[in-house]
Design a protein around this motif. Structure first.
Motif, short mmCIF file in Angstrom:
data_model
loop_
_atom_site.label_atom_id
_atom_site.label_comp_id
_atom_site.label_asym_id
_atom_site.label_seq_id
_atom_site.Cartn_x
_atom_site.Cartn_y
_atom_site.Cartn_z
N THR A 16 -0.63 30.25 -27.07
CA THR A 16 -1.26 30.21 -28.39
C THR A 16 -1.28 28.82 -28.99
O THR A 16 -2.23 28.41 -29.66
CB THR A 16 -0.50 31.14 -29.36
N ILE A 17 -0.18 28.09 -28.75
CA ILE A 17 -0.02 26.81 -29.42
C ILE A 17 -0.98 25.74 -28.87
O ILE A 17 -1.39 24.83 -29.59
CB ILE A 17 1.45 26.35 -29.27
N LEU A 18 -1.37 25.89 -27.59
CA LEU A 18 -2.17 24.81 -26.97
C LEU A 18 -3.44 24.47 -27.74
O LEU A 18 -3.66 23.31 -28.09
CB LEU A 18 -2.52 25.18 -25.52
N PRO A 19 -4.32 25.46 -28.02
CA PRO A 19 -5.53 25.10 -28.76
C PRO A 19 -5.23 24.59 -30.16
O PRO A 19 -5.94 23.72 -30.68
CB PRO A 19 -6.32 26.42 -28.84
N ALA A 20 -4.14 25.10 -30.77
CA ALA A 20 -3.78 24.66 -32.11
C ALA A 20 -3.34 23.20 -32.09
O ALA A 20 -3.72 22.40 -32.95
CB ALA A 20 -2.67 25.55 -32.68
#
Ligand code: ADP
Ligand code: ASP
Ligand code: MG
Length: 455
Positions: A276-280
């Protein structure tokens, strides 16, 4: 503020839960009059994905009738929820769509049962039913309560490779479609409602992102649209100092850094899918975790610097049921090329390793997905001695403060006094300490660490 709002399985578990979602989204709309409507991403209703996987298992052993019965029960559950939220023409249409989708999958499962196995492509088409159905019902529920909304087929938006059950998104293609199919609706003042977890290849074959992947979908759409915040609505108040199923009364962590959240998610904090954190991070978009049953609680905000105030650890996580693989070669360890050979074997069988430690004559790694471990081991045995130890676990203590305060490491080890530690490692980032120990010792270890740092 422009946001993507993702609601997990328990947040859309039944008609009451879906009504709460309508209320939360309406407040978001009312509170941001000059902003754009949110994009709403939903998971399958609680337990539905598990049931679909059970259907697949029954199909695999040739029990087509029980598989069909299970699908019929699931359809019934969805229609019952639809009936309490929608009526008239809209209900007739919705029921017909759900019935059609379940009928098509039931027919496919009968075909697979005859040959005694469900191929990965069939698996993805089957489990996609859950998100397709929940998102259709949710969209109809918004419309029934006069929230301007539109259902969008996630498979038309999220473009992935063909690695079924664990597909990787093609961000360029996905972003183009996100702007076209979701962004345009938002600009027109409508709330697009889209299923998480599912996508399709460029040629339109249904794929999925891996269990828990709806969070990832939400972050992908959010990054593509450049929203101000990605909201993950779930059944706890936010990221807690430990898994509440393992530790008695964990506390809310109000702020986290992207890096801390990644470590925690990767090492088992299920509240957030690890990707989840990657695109953010790529777009520097804050991620907020919120409780759909207690929407007034401020939750956890995850940002690039995300510093809390405490001078201690941030949170604990644990990943259970891992296997330790010890690879020993007195002859070769220090010869150059040995580690490369070892990791090439893991690479060839697409088996990820989490913790790695080395000694003079051996290297030990942990593996959490044993699916191809037999192949890995037999190939490693061509040049080394190999021993596997199942029923182990990883306990991980995470905190940016570990870098600044070396005593935290000593205190953590002291807290685990007399619990046999199989491997211990501190990553180069010095943001986490990782212990590998017996799975049976996890509750004791987690509670002792929690007591030492968070009470
Ligand atoms: P959703 O269906 O909303 O995606 P999940 O079940 O995937 O929800 O994730 C939420 C659950 O994650 C919580 O109910 C909790 O049991 C579990 N969990 C594990 N570790 C943590 C943690 N550190 N903080 C909060 N929840 C955690
Ligand atoms: N429904 C999927 C699962 O249970 C995806 C998700 O809930 O995020 O794994
Ligand atoms: Mg989840």
């Amino acid at each position: 503020m422009n946001v993507v709002m993702k609601f997990g399985g328990t947040s859309v578990a039944d008609a009451d839960a879906m009504n709460r979602v309508v209320g939360i989204v309406r407040r978001q709309l009312d509170g941001s009059l000059d902003d754009k409507p949110p994009v709403v991403v939903v998971s399958a209703m609680s337990k539905v994905t598990d049931r679909l996987i059970e259907t697949e298992r029954l199909t695999g052993i040739g029990d087509a009738d029980r598989a069909a019965q299970m699908l019929a029960d699931l359809l019934e559950r969805h229609i019952a929820v639809a009936r309490s939220l929608v009526d008239g023409e809209a209900l007739v249409r919705l029921t017909a769509q759900l019935t059609g989708e379940f009928a098509a999958q039931t027919a496919s499962m009968r075909g697979f049962a005859a040959r005694g196995d469900v191929p990965p492509r069939g698996h993805d088409a089957l489990v996609a039913l859950g998100e397709l159905a929940s998102s259709r019902i949710m969209a109809a529920a918004f419309a029934a309560q006069r929230v301007p909304s539109v259902w969008v087929d996630a498979r038309a938006v999220l473009v992935t490779d063909a690695e079924h059950t664990a597909a990787t998104p093609d961000m360029d293609a996905t972003c183009a479609r996100t702007r076209e199919l979701l962004g345009a609706r938002v600009a027109a003042g409508e709330v697009p409602v889209v299923g998480g977890f599912i996508g399709a290849t460029a040629s339109g074959v249904t794929t999925t992102l891996g269990r828990g992947g709806s969070d990832y979908s939400a972050a992908i759409f959010g990054a593509c649209l450049g929203v101000d915040e990605i909201q993950i609505w779930t059944d706890v108040d936010g990221m807690l100092t430990a898994d509440p199923r393992v530790v008695g009364r964990p506390k809310l962590v109000p702020q986290l850094s992207f890096a801390e959240a990644s470590e925690l998610a990767y090492f088992g904090a299920k509240v957030l899918h690890p990707s989840t954190i990657l695109p953010a991070v790529a777009k520097n978009i804050p991620v907020r975790i919120l409780n759909s049953r207690r929407p007034m609680v401020t939750g956890t905000i995850i940002t690039a610097d995300g510093r809390g105030d405490g001078a201690t650890l941030t949170a604990l996580a644990c990943k259970r049921g891992v296997t330790v693989v010890d690879i020993t070669s007195t002859r070769m360890l220090m010869a150059h090329g040995f580690l490369r050979r070892v990791f090439e074997v893991f690479e060839r069988f697409k088996t990820a390793v989490d913790v790695v430690t080395t000694s003079e004559v051996s290297v030990s790694v942990t593996v959490d997905n044993p699916r191809r471990l037999d192949d890995v081991v037999s190939n490693l045995r061509n040049f080394a001695d190999v021993a596997c130890e199942p029923d182990m676990a990883i306990v991980c203590a995470v905190g940016e403060n570990l870098r600044a305060d070396p005593t935290l490491f000593t205190r953590a080890v002291a807290a685990l006094d007399r619990i046999p530690l199989r491997l211990v490692s501190q990553a180069a980032s010095r943001r986490n300490i990782t212990f590998v120990l017996r799975d049976a010792d996890v509750p004791e270890a987690m509670n002792r660490l929690h007591g030492a740092f968070f009470s």
